[in-house]
Structure formats: C-alpha cells, structure tokens
Design an enzyme around this catalytic site. Structure first.
Site, mmCIF file in Angstrom:
data_model
loop_
_atom_site.group_PDB
_atom_site.id
_atom_site.type_symbol
_atom_site.label_atom_id
_atom_site.label_comp_id
_atom_site.label_asym_id
_atom_site.label_seq_id
_atom_site.Cartn_x
_atom_site.Cartn_y
_atom_site.Cartn_z
ATOM 1 N N ASP A 87 -14.063 -9.736 17.378
ATOM 2 C CA ASP A 87 -13.180 -10.747 17.436
ATOM 3 C C ASP A 87 -12.082 -10.233 18.850
ATOM 4 O O ASP A 87 -11.239 -10.869 18.972
ATOM 5 C CB ASP A 87 -12.259 -11.034 16.491
ATOM 6 N N GLU A 141 -2.201 -0.310 -4.892
ATOM 7 C CA GLU A 141 -1.990 1.152 -4.199
ATOM 8 C C GLU A 141 -0.537 1.395 -4.443
ATOM 9 O O GLU A 141 0.112 1.955 -3.360
ATOM 10 C CB GLU A 141 -2.558 1.122 -2.703
ATOM 11 N N ASP A 147 0.862 -1.122 0.058
ATOM 12 C CA ASP A 147 -0.048 0.090 -0.069
ATOM 13 C C ASP A 147 1.093 1.230 0.093
ATOM 14 O O ASP A 147 2.041 1.147 0.033
ATOM 15 C CB ASP A 147 -0.898 -0.065 1.205
ATOM 16 N N GLU A 180 -11.631 -0.414 -4.597
ATOM 17 C CA GLU A 180 -11.767 -0.901 -3.168
ATOM 18 C C GLU A 180 -12.648 0.359 -2.497
ATOM 19 O O GLU A 180 -12.608 1.387 -2.734
ATOM 20 C CB GLU A 180 -10.667 -0.853 -2.144
ATOM 21 N N ASN A 231 -11.562 -2.494 15.756
ATOM 22 C CA ASN A 231 -11.704 -2.064 14.432
ATOM 23 C C ASN A 231 -11.208 -0.771 13.645
ATOM 24 O O ASN A 231 -10.939 0.251 14.373
ATOM 25 C CB ASN A 231 -13.389 -1.819 14.081
ATOM 26 N N ASP A 236 5.706 -2.569 11.331
ATOM 27 C CA ASP A 236 4.215 -2.298 11.348
ATOM 28 C C ASP A 236 3.509 -3.747 11.815
ATOM 29 O O ASP A 236 3.183 -3.788 12.788
ATOM 30 C CB ASP A 236 3.543 -1.943 9.982
#
Length: 686
Positions: free
Chosen positions: A337, A224, A176, A326, A341, A419
């Site tokens: 979960d 991207e 990305d 997208e 989010n 990351d």
C-alpha cells in the site's frame, strides 16, 4: 500489538473516494462515561451475504486425517480439538468500507469470517477502544475499533461458529508497553474513579455484545500492560484496575449464564524475569483471572524455547493457563500500500523461515507446536486479514483518513501526538496477512485446520538459504562449496553443490570496501546468488560500550577513587546511549582504558576513537595508543568543549603474532570532564 515501527509517513492529500460501497450508519458510543456519540460504518461491499444476516450459525468440520494441500504441514500429535486456533480480525470493517473485497479459495466474493472458519480458525479476537474519534467525529484509524464495531464483527464471527475474545485496551487508541493513554473521558479522574469507570465500561460493553448475540468466550482486561494501564503506572493501582475489570466480567458472565474467561496480556517475553515479576504482582495482589496471554513475535521476542520457558513458569509457579495472544510472520517482502512494512522480511528474517507462503505456514505450525508442548491453550494470529487499501503506487491517504483503514490517521494527533500524530499512514502489516494484496486467501491460512493431522504436498523447494560472505579489506573471498536447499517438508532439506561464476569472483576488489554479487548454479540448473561484502571489520569488542558486559575493557587509575564510569546519557555519547565517562571533583586524574587481542590476523591495522570534553588545563595530556611486538604507536589529542568531538587516529600498526593492546590514556586536572566513544580497529592491508 507492536504497533508501527515505521518512521515514514505520507502527508494527507485530498483524494476522491471511489463509489460502489454500500454504507449505513450504526450508532456507536464513546464509552459509558458520557463520551461523544459517534457512528461506525457497518456494511460490507455489495453482493456479500453473511450468515449473521440470516441469524443462523454455520460451522465447518476439521479434517479427520491428513489431506493433500498446496502447503506441507507436519502434524502436531495429540493436539487438543479445542486448541485455540485464533485470528485477530479487528480491521476488517474499516477495510471493507475502504473498498477491500475478500474472496474464498475458489475466487468468489465471500464473507471473510466464513473463509476463516473454513480454514480452521475457531476464535476471533477483537480490540475495543473506548472512543477512537476526535471532537468532530473523525476516526483515529487502526480500524476505529469502538464497541459498535466489535458488535458488528463479533456477530459475523459468531455466525460461523467462532468464539470471540474481546480485547479491551482501556484507551481511545493503541495501548502497548510504549503507551497506555487513559481514555479522554477518564482524564483527571482519581485512581478510584478510574477503577469505577473501567468497571462500568467493561460491564456495559459486554452486555451490549452479549445482547447482540456475540459468543464471547474470553475477555482481555488490558492490552500488553507491562508498564501500566489506562494512564496508570503504579503497580498497586494497575492491580486494582485489573481487579475491577475482572469483577465486571465475572458479574456479566453470571448474569448471562456464560462461561467467559478473564485474561491478562503481557509482551516483551524475551525478558523472562520481567514477565515473572508481572505474574508475581498479580498473585501478590490476589487478582482474579484465568488466562495469562503472551505476545510472541518470533522476529522480535526471542526463541521458541524461551517462549516455552516463560509459559511453563506461569503455569507451574502461578497455576495459570497460558495462551499466545499475538503472533505473525510474513509471506512476502513486498509492500502492498505504499506505507512501509514493520517487518521487512529481509535482513530481519528468522533463521530457517523465508518470506514465502510455505514458510509462513511452517512458522505458525511450529509456534503452535511449541505452545502446545509447553501446555499453552492456543495461539491468536495478529491481524491476518489486514491487507492493503488501494495500490502500492497510489495515494491511498483519503481512504485511510475517512475510514480508519490505516494504522493511524492524522486525526489521532490530538490524542497521541508523539507517535501516531507524527507517523500516521497506511498498514505496515500487509506482508504478514494471510490473504494476498487482492483479498484472496493464501494457502498458508489453511494451516489452522491441518495442525492436528498435517497436510501433504508434492515435494518442492521453499527457498535456498541466502549466501552472505563478509571479507575484510585486504583479505581473500571464500565462497562455500555447498548451499542449503530448504523444502516444504523440512525433513528433506539438503546441502547441494554450487558452482560460482569464476569471472565475477575474480573481479572482486578486496583492496577497498565494496559490495558485490556473485552468481552461482546448482547441478540441476537452479540459480543462486552470493552477496559479498568487503568491509572494514571493527575488531574491538563492545566498541561503543552499549553492551552491559564491559569486562573486555580494562580500566586502571591512580589514587583511591575511580574517576570513570560507563555513562548512560545519549547527549554525551557519539552514537547510541552509553559512553566511557570521566570526572573528578576531588583530585587530578591519571587513568587509562584498554583492550587486548591475542588472535588477530597478521597485517597492518588502523585505530581510531571519538572523544569530547572540556575544562582542561594547558598541561593536560591524552592520547590514543596501540602496542604490538614491543612497539607503541600514539596520537595525542586535546579535548576542547562540549560536543566538539575529536577523532584521534593511529595508522600503520603492525601485527605479526596476533597480539595487540589498544587504549586511551589521560592525565588531566580536577573537575575536567569528558567521554570516549566508538573505538574502531580495522585491518587495512597485509
């Protein structure tokens, strides 16, 4: 994809994986470059039989008129029948192997691709990474999407009459704008060698997909790629890489007698000029491609009008077709979960669209309508099938780690240590799926088959616009007399009278900062709530100098040279990245920076700022000041050394006619230095 903005992750803990999964191994490869061979989990849960197993194609006709539904969908007049109604479903296999079960609208277990096709989806998008495994064969997560996985999923999509878009990232994990890591097998290659490797990988991967019977209709050469591709940032080199990928697609298409479109994919489309530059680069380099893909997340990427302007510019200026590669929107604010989010669906909602199933459907319908109006060929919804693994209150780490069903696993740390290696964990997208947390399709999924002719539903309230009121300390709370009621059919939206609880309203203490809720009632008894925030409002415009427009600040200095600037250096700013900075190596300095106000409410105000610096002589002077009605208030201070932030504060500033001037003035010696940041003006009383 805008991968995971979440900065919370769960540490890996051992958790026994429950049985009941029928799993077999399908040989996968780490790419055509000699990467380590891996295995992909390829069977779905027991009891599922797919059309792919019978080697037949099952298709579903679209409605030929409006239908009754659980959701209301306004029709898009004259929508082409071949408009791309796409879904990225890349994580499906890893989820199924983690124990996820998908159902149809009747509550029976069913292949998710059959449900997608029944709902009007006609195109499936699948990402492909070269070698998403570490040296021991542990998957990086995010679906472990190698070529072998794409083959299995692509065959299932093809079996239900859907075309497949192959999204090559040319990386071993997420690609990305933030990261475009080269595959491990390509490390150390020259640009020419990398171009040849990309050509080979593209051609061999597509051959494998086509030989398996996957109906490939489109190939994305990169994902991207605003800031580079496969570890390369030089524009000419990136253009060569794209050209190599395109050449491979063209040759494979010819060899197999297939019409396969070549696509490129960019994001950050809120920056119109940047996207135009990317398109110009492609044109100037003579890159052979058909489609220009745009990521468009309405809560991140600007307005629909800007999206349309970007699309129309690509079409009209560069003669290329456009599609939305997208997009997505939430249907709930819940977390399924235990891994937070990316898009919460609270303060980050788009005006006019709530975190509801109806709003999710309406948002997708409206994006499709805007895209069609701009001439785009269609829209892909991103990962609408990525639902939770396990329960929100359970530790699902072992499943995420074993099957790659979270956005990243701990094993990714050797490849993406900065990351994924830090923030690995579960799915941050489950509240934007188009299936609920238990695998049942939401009514909003049917929006795809209703786009052209629409769908009717009994008129119902979708949501009531949130009432949020801010009151300055010392001010008076005023709540609206009406609230907007938003219906599934937006044409029915109306303003309704509301009665607020008088006792709760009277109990709000406006003499100090605080948060309050006030209950209200509509005429039909519907309950609403107003959020009231009593706060110290900062009236200073661009108070920490982060905005590019600094015209509200007046800078005046003695001498020929301006010793000041707005410096972009986070280490020298109190907050953010930018601060007002001064230094001169030629002469002593005498300057000030100030801002004027003409419409302040009468009352008593307080002014403060932060400043740090050093190398000051003993006779240097600096002071924070405010001037109103011919009276000046000041607070002298002295800068001492780096990062020793001073906080001068002026209190008791009386404003009567709405006018006020605030500022900081300096008289200091040559080679002294410093920064000023976070200037704050609060009204503290009448």
């Amino acid at each position: 994809m805008k991968t995971c903005g979440n900065r919370n992750y769960r540490k890996w803990l051992a958790l026994m994986v429950s049985g009941g999964l029928a799993v077999t191994a399908l040989a996968g490869c780490g790419g055509s470059d000699g990467g380590t061979e891996q295995s992909a989990q390829t069977e779905v849960s027991e009891g599922i039989k797919t059309a792919a197993e019978d080697n037949k194609v099952t298709t579903f006709a679209l409605p030929d008129g409006s239908e009754e539904s659980e959701i209301y969908v306004e029709p898009i007049a004259d929508l082409p029948d071949d408009f791309i109604r796409g879904m990225d479903a890349s994580a499906v296999l890893s989820l199924e192997n983690s124990g996820v079960t998908y159902y149809n609208y009747e509550g029976k277990e069913q292949d998710v691709f059959e449900t997608l096709a029944q709902s009007g989806v006609n195109y499936i998008r699948l990402r492909v990474w070269n070698d998403p495994y570490d040296a021991d064969g542990n998957g990086y997560g995010g679906g472990n999407n190698d070529v072998a996985t794409a083959v299995v999923l692509g065959k299932r999509a093809t079996a239900y009459g859907m075309k497949v878009c192959v999204d090559f990232h040319y990386s071993d994990f997420w690609a990305d704008p933030k990261r475009q890591h080269a595959p491990k097998a390509w490390e150390g290659m020259s640009a020419l060698e990398k171009s040849e490797a990309l050509y080979d990988f593209t051609k061999e991967s597509l051959a494998e997909l086509l030989d398996a019977g996957v109906d490939v209709g489109m190939v994305q050469v990169g994902n991207e790629i605003n800031n580079g591709m496969a570890g390369e940032e030089d524009v000419d080199t990136v253009m060569d890489l794209i050209a190599s990928g395109s050449r491979a697609v063209r040759e494979i298409a010819k060899d197999y007698g297939k019409d396969i479109k070549v696509a490129v994919h960019y994001t950050n489309i809120e920056d119109y000029e940047e996207v135009d530059t990317r398109a110009a680069n492609l044109q100037n380099a003579g890159v052979d491609y058909d489609l220009f893909g745009l990521s468009y997340y309405p809560y991140w990427d600007g307005t629909m009008e800007n999206m349309q302007a970007v699309a129309e510019n690509i079409e009209n200026t560069y003669g290329k077709d456009v599609y939305i590669a997208e997009t997505s929107y939430c249907y709930t604010t819940e977390d399924g979960d235990g891994f937070a989010n990316s898009f919460a669906g609270t303060e980050d909602l788009v005006d006019g669209y709530a975190a509801t199933v109806q709003s999710q459907a309406t948002m997708i319908r409206d994006i499709c309508a805007a895209a069609d109006e701009a001439g785009a060929l269609g829209v892909f919804y991103w990962e609408g099938t990525w639902i939770p693994v396990g329960d929100a209150d359970a530790d699902n780490t072992a499943l995420w780690e074993k099957y790659g069903s979270g956005w990243a696993s701990s094993y990714s740390s050797d490849y993406d240590p900065d990351d994924a290696g830090l923030y690995y964990g579960g799915c941050s997208w489950d509240n934007q799926a188009m299936f609920d947390f238990t695998g049942h399709p939401l009514a909003s999924l049917n929006v795809f088959k209703y786009l052209k002719y629409g769908a009717t539903a009994p008129l119902a309230v979708d949501f009531i616009t949130e009432v949020a009121v801010t009151c300055d300390v010392g001010g008076e709370v005023t709540l609206p007399d009406t609230v907007e009621v938003v219906y599934n059919d937006r044409a029915a939206n109306t303003q309704e009278d509301v009665t607020w609880d008088a006792e709760q309203l009277a109990a709000i203490d406006t003499s100090k900062a605080g948060s309050y809720e006030v209950a209200g009632t509509l005429a039909d008894g519907t309950a609403v709530t107003a959020q009231v925030e009593v706060e110290m409002v900062n009236y200073v415009l661009n108070p920490s100098f982060e905005d590019e427009d600094t015209s509200m600040w007046k800078v005046s200095y003695e001498g020929e040279n301006n010793p000041t600037d707005f410096q972009n250096k986070a280490d020298d700013a109190y907050t953010g990245d930018i601060a007002f900075h001064f230094w001169s190596g030629d002469s002593d300095m005498d300057f000030f920076i100030e801002q004027e106000f003409t419409d302040l409410a009468p009352g008593t105000y307080q002014l403060s700022a932060y400043a740090q610096g050093g190398d000051m002589s003993t006779d240097a002077s600096m002071e924070l000041y405010a001037v109103a009605d011919g009276t000046e208030w000041t607070d002298p201070f002295m800068m001492t050394t780096y990062a020793d932030w001073q906080n001068p504060t002026v209190t008791g500033i009386k404003v009567t006619d709405g006018t006020l001037t605030i500022g900081v003035r300096f008289k200091c010696n040559v080679k002294s230095w410093g920064t000023v940041d976070d200037v704050t003006l609060n009204r503290i009383s009448d």
